[in-house]
Design a protein around this motif. Sequence first.
Motif, PDB file in Angstrom:
ATOM      1  N   ASN A  88       0.843  -1.193   0.000  1.00 40.04           N
ATOM      2  CA  ASN A  88       0.000   0.000   0.000  1.00 40.04           C
ATOM      3  C   ASN A  88       0.876   1.240   0.000  1.00 40.04           C
ATOM      4  O   ASN A  88       1.225   1.786   1.044  1.00 40.04           O
ATOM      5  CB  ASN A  88      -0.927  -0.019   1.209  1.00 40.04           C
ATOM      6  N   ASN A  89       1.226   1.666  -1.203  1.00 39.54           N
ATOM      7  CA  ASN A  89       2.147   2.788  -1.373  1.00 39.54           C
ATOM      8  C   ASN A  89       1.449   4.070  -1.825  1.00 39.54           C
ATOM      9  O   ASN A  89       1.964   5.172  -1.591  1.00 39.54           O
ATOM     10  CB  ASN A  89       3.214   2.397  -2.407  1.00 39.54           C
ATOM     11  N   ALA A  90       0.283   3.971  -2.465  1.00 36.72           N
ATOM     12  CA  ALA A  90      -0.387   5.151  -3.007  1.00 36.72           C
ATOM     13  C   ALA A  90      -0.623   6.199  -1.925  1.00 36.72           C
ATOM     14  O   ALA A  90      -1.210   5.910  -0.876  1.00 36.72           O
ATOM     15  CB  ALA A  90      -1.713   4.745  -3.644  1.00 36.72           C
ATOM     16  N   ALA A  91      -0.154   7.412  -2.172  1.00 37.13           N
ATOM     17  CA  ALA A  91      -0.330   8.506  -1.214  1.00 37.13           C
ATOM     18  C   ALA A  91      -0.097   9.833  -1.916  1.00 37.13           C
ATOM     19  O   ALA A  91       0.637   9.897  -2.906  1.00 37.13           O
ATOM     20  CB  ALA A  91       0.635   8.367  -0.038  1.00 37.13           C
ATOM     21  N   ILE A  92      -0.720  10.871  -1.398  1.00 41.58           N
ATOM     22  CA  ILE A  92      -0.556  12.207  -1.956  1.00 41.58           C
ATOM     23  C   ILE A  92      -0.330  13.212  -0.834  1.00 41.58           C
ATOM     24  O   ILE A  92      -0.663  12.959   0.324  1.00 41.58           O
ATOM     25  CB  ILE A  92      -1.783  12.632  -2.786  1.00 41.58           C
ATOM     26  N   THR A  93       0.228  14.369  -1.197  1.00 40.38           N
ATOM     27  CA  THR A  93       0.378  15.478  -0.249  1.00 40.38           C
ATOM     28  C   THR A  93      -0.610  16.601  -0.543  1.00 40.38           C
ATOM     29  O   THR A  93      -0.714  17.555   0.230  1.00 40.38           O
ATOM     30  CB  THR A  93       1.789  16.077  -0.319  1.00 40.38           C
ATOM     31  N   GLY A  94      -1.309  16.497  -1.665  1.00 38.63           N
ATOM     32  CA  GLY A  94      -2.140  17.597  -2.116  1.00 38.63           C
ATOM     33  C   GLY A  94      -1.377  18.569  -2.982  1.00 38.63           C
ATOM     34  O   GLY A  94      -1.871  19.651  -3.305  1.00 38.63           O
ATOM     35  N   ASP A  95      -0.143  18.179  -3.361  1.00 39.41           N
ATOM     36  CA  ASP A  95       0.713  18.992  -4.226  1.00 39.41           C
ATOM     37  C   ASP A  95       0.895  20.415  -3.709  1.00 39.41           C
ATOM     38  O   ASP A  95       0.812  21.395  -4.455  1.00 39.41           O
ATOM     39  CB  ASP A  95       0.158  19.026  -5.657  1.00 39.41           C
ATOM     40  N   MET A  96       1.150  20.516  -2.392  1.00 39.75           N
ATOM     41  CA  MET A  96       1.405  21.827  -1.810  1.00 39.75           C
ATOM     42  C   MET A  96       2.266  21.671  -0.566  1.00 39.75           C
ATOM     43  O   MET A  96       2.337  20.600   0.039  1.00 39.75           O
ATOM     44  CB  MET A  96       0.102  22.532  -1.442  1.00 39.75           C
ATOM     45  N   ILE A  97       2.947  22.727  -0.217  1.00 39.46           N
ATOM     46  CA  ILE A  97       3.730  22.795   1.014  1.00 39.46           C
ATOM     47  C   ILE A  97       3.351  24.080   1.727  1.00 39.46           C
ATOM     48  O   ILE A  97       3.276  25.149   1.112  1.00 39.46           O
ATOM     49  CB  ILE A  97       5.245  22.781   0.724  1.00 39.46           C
ATOM     50  N   GLY A  98       3.106  23.977   3.038  1.00 37.94           N
ATOM     51  CA  GLY A  98       2.766  25.171   3.800  1.00 37.94           C
ATOM     52  C   GLY A  98       2.167  24.813   5.139  1.00 37.94           C
ATOM     53  O   GLY A  98       1.953  23.634   5.442  1.00 37.94           O
ATOM     54  N   PRO A  99       1.898  25.791   5.985  1.00 38.52           N
ATOM     55  CA  PRO A  99       1.319  25.535   7.301  1.00 38.52           C
ATOM     56  C   PRO A  99      -0.101  24.994   7.178  1.00 38.52           C
ATOM     57  O   PRO A  99      -0.804  25.253   6.184  1.00 38.52           O
ATOM     58  CB  PRO A  99       1.331  26.904   7.980  1.00 38.52           C
ATOM     59  N   LEU A 100      -0.515  24.264   8.187  1.00 39.77           N
ATOM     60  CA  LEU A 100      -1.821  23.616   8.163  1.00 39.77           C
ATOM     61  C   LEU A 100      -2.950  24.610   7.924  1.00 39.77           C
ATOM     62  O   LEU A 100      -3.917  24.309   7.202  1.00 39.77           O
ATOM     63  CB  LEU A 100      -2.056  22.861   9.470  1.00 39.77           C
ATOM     64  N   VAL A 101      -2.851  25.799   8.488  1.00 42.54           N
ATOM     65  CA  VAL A 101      -3.930  26.781   8.377  1.00 42.54           C
ATOM     66  C   VAL A 101      -4.205  27.170   6.923  1.00 42.54           C
ATOM     67  O   VAL A 101      -5.310  27.616   6.581  1.00 42.54           O
ATOM     68  CB  VAL A 101      -3.614  28.036   9.222  1.00 42.54           C
ATOM     69  N   VAL A 103      -4.011  25.028   4.299  1.00 42.77           N
ATOM     70  CA  VAL A 103      -4.393  23.876   3.468  1.00 42.77           C
ATOM     71  C   VAL A 103      -5.907  23.917   3.225  1.00 42.77           C
ATOM     72  O   VAL A 103      -6.687  23.868   4.174  1.00 42.77           O
ATOM     73  CB  VAL A 103      -4.005  22.543   4.143  1.00 42.77           C
ATOM     74  N   PRO A 104      -6.328  24.006   1.976  1.00 42.30           N
ATOM     75  CA  PRO A 104      -7.758  24.094   1.679  1.00 42.30           C
ATOM     76  C   PRO A 104      -8.514  22.831   2.110  1.00 42.30           C
ATOM     77  O   PRO A 104      -7.957  21.736   2.110  1.00 42.30           O
ATOM     78  CB  PRO A 104      -7.797  24.240   0.150  1.00 42.30           C
ATOM     79  N   ARG A 109      -9.421  16.789   2.648  1.00 41.62           N
ATOM     80  CA  ARG A 109     -10.308  15.642   2.428  1.00 41.62           C
ATOM     81  C   ARG A 109      -9.711  14.646   1.435  1.00 41.62           C
ATOM     82  O   ARG A 109      -9.785  13.435   1.635  1.00 41.62           O
ATOM     83  CB  ARG A 109     -11.676  16.117   1.939  1.00 41.62           C
ATOM     84  N   ARG A 110      -9.112  15.164   0.370  1.00 45.30           N
ATOM     85  CA  ARG A 110      -8.552  14.267  -0.644  1.00 45.30           C
ATOM     86  C   ARG A 110      -7.359  13.493  -0.100  1.00 45.30           C
ATOM     87  O   ARG A 110      -7.217  12.293  -0.354  1.00 45.30           O
ATOM     88  CB  ARG A 110      -8.149  15.061  -1.892  1.00 45.30           C
ATOM     89  N   VAL A 158       1.679  19.032   7.678  1.00 43.78           N
ATOM     90  CA  VAL A 158       1.018  18.504   8.866  1.00 43.78           C
ATOM     91  C   VAL A 158      -0.130  17.573   8.471  1.00 43.78           C
ATOM     92  O   VAL A 158      -0.338  16.516   9.085  1.00 43.78           O
ATOM     93  CB  VAL A 158       0.516  19.640   9.778  1.00 43.78           C
ATOM     94  N   HIS A 159      -0.873  17.964   7.446  1.00 43.10           N
ATOM     95  CA  HIS A 159      -2.004  17.134   7.008  1.00 43.10           C
ATOM     96  C   HIS A 159      -1.522  15.768   6.507  1.00 43.10           C
ATOM     97  O   HIS A 159      -2.141  14.737   6.798  1.00 43.10           O
ATOM     98  CB  HIS A 159      -2.802  17.856   5.917  1.00 43.10           C
ATOM     99  N   TYR A 160      -0.414  15.771   5.798  1.00 43.62           N
ATOM    100  CA  TYR A 160       0.167  14.524   5.293  1.00 43.62           C
ATOM    101  C   TYR A 160       0.709  13.676   6.446  1.00 43.62           C
ATOM    102  O   TYR A 160       0.474  12.466   6.510  1.00 43.62           O
ATOM    103  CB  TYR A 160       1.271  14.865   4.299  1.00 43.62           C
ATOM    104  N   ALA A 161       1.438  14.322   7.363  1.00 47.08           N
ATOM    105  CA  ALA A 161       1.985  13.593   8.515  1.00 47.08           C
ATOM    106  C   ALA A 161       0.872  12.967   9.344  1.00 47.08           C
ATOM    107  O   ALA A 161       1.002  11.837   9.824  1.00 47.08           O
ATOM    108  CB  ALA A 161       2.824  14.536   9.373  1.00 47.08           C
ATOM    109  N   ALA A 162      -0.232  13.688   9.501  1.00 51.28           N
ATOM    110  CA  ALA A 162      -1.367  13.144  10.257  1.00 51.28           C
ATOM    111  C   ALA A 162      -1.927  11.906   9.572  1.00 51.28           C
ATOM    112  O   ALA A 162      -2.278  10.910  10.227  1.00 51.28           O
ATOM    113  CB  ALA A 162      -2.453  14.205  10.398  1.00 51.28           C
ATOM    114  N   SER A 163      -1.992  11.935   8.255  1.00 54.28           N
ATOM    115  CA  SER A 163      -2.492  10.763   7.532  1.00 54.28           C
ATOM    116  C   SER A 163      -1.565   9.568   7.713  1.00 54.28           C
ATOM    117  O   SER A 163      -2.021   8.424   7.818  1.00 54.28           O
ATOM    118  CB  SER A 163      -2.665  11.091   6.038  1.00 54.28           C
ATOM    119  N   LYS A 164      -0.266   9.820   7.785  1.00 55.67           N
ATOM    120  CA  LYS A 164       0.686   8.723   7.970  1.00 55.67           C
ATOM    121  C   LYS A 164       0.682   8.210   9.411  1.00 55.67           C
ATOM    122  O   LYS A 164       0.997   7.042   9.662  1.00 55.67           O
ATOM    123  CB  LYS A 164       2.082   9.179   7.552  1.00 55.67           C
ATOM    124  N   GLY A 165       0.323   9.075  10.360  1.00 56.39           N
ATOM    125  CA  GLY A 165       0.125   8.600  11.725  1.00 56.39           C
ATOM    126  C   GLY A 165      -0.994   7.572  11.777  1.00 56.39           C
ATOM    127  O   GLY A 165      -0.900   6.555  12.484  1.00 56.39           O
TER     128      GLY A 165
END
Length: 251
Positions: A88-101, A103-104, A109-110, A158-165
Amino acid sequence: MAGSLGVAIVTGASRGIGAATARLAARAGYAVVVNYSADDGGASQVVRSITAAGGLAQAVKADVSSPDDVRALFDAAQAMGRVRAVVNNAAITGDMIGPLVDVPPDVVRRVLDVNVAGMLFMCQEAQRRMSTATGGSGGGIVNISSTAVKAGSPGTWVHYAASKGAVDVLTVGFAAEAAAHGIRVNAVSPGATNTGLHAAAGAPDRVARQAHLVPLGRGGEPEEVAAAVMWLLSDEASYVTGAILPVAGGR
């Protein structure tokens, strides 16, 4: 059509860690399902590289966040033989970098749909198809986590790290459930690795900029992560389940 070890499904296998894992799995003796969601050219290239080396592979387009697509993915795999391995390797970051506040909501959700719900759907279907209690052959599942879980990736993902948690929790909990079904469940937790993930988020030099923070002094390569995945799927790891293996140069 199955390889000598059965069939391996590798999600998100059109590039990076997924592509490297698909190639190593074929070399080890699996018939490989190269899953992808959008990159037809990349997936086709991975398949060509496997077949040119004498292996068996096919590309299957499927969005892991869709339960219907996941079922179709396993149907395609079973047409090749018995499924014995799922990565299970499929993963995305949302193609953006920045503070959690910043992140759209649609990106949040995606990312959770693909990285968390998608992995859950894959694990559910894997048990249904692989369980020795219902006629399957058992085998191994390896989830790709991230060392981003350690610090939470403040200011970047942060959103990506939370998903990996969530991936780590899933791995430990599902390993305990799946053991009685002849399925071992583990995770590999890469550090900064030279893949297209960073470029897609707008920071192609991110791994190089972080190299000084890594005790081994460099970023990782997809093949190094893939080697750890293959060890966890191998008989050498037959007494390993519920483990989260860091492949991060000591960071």
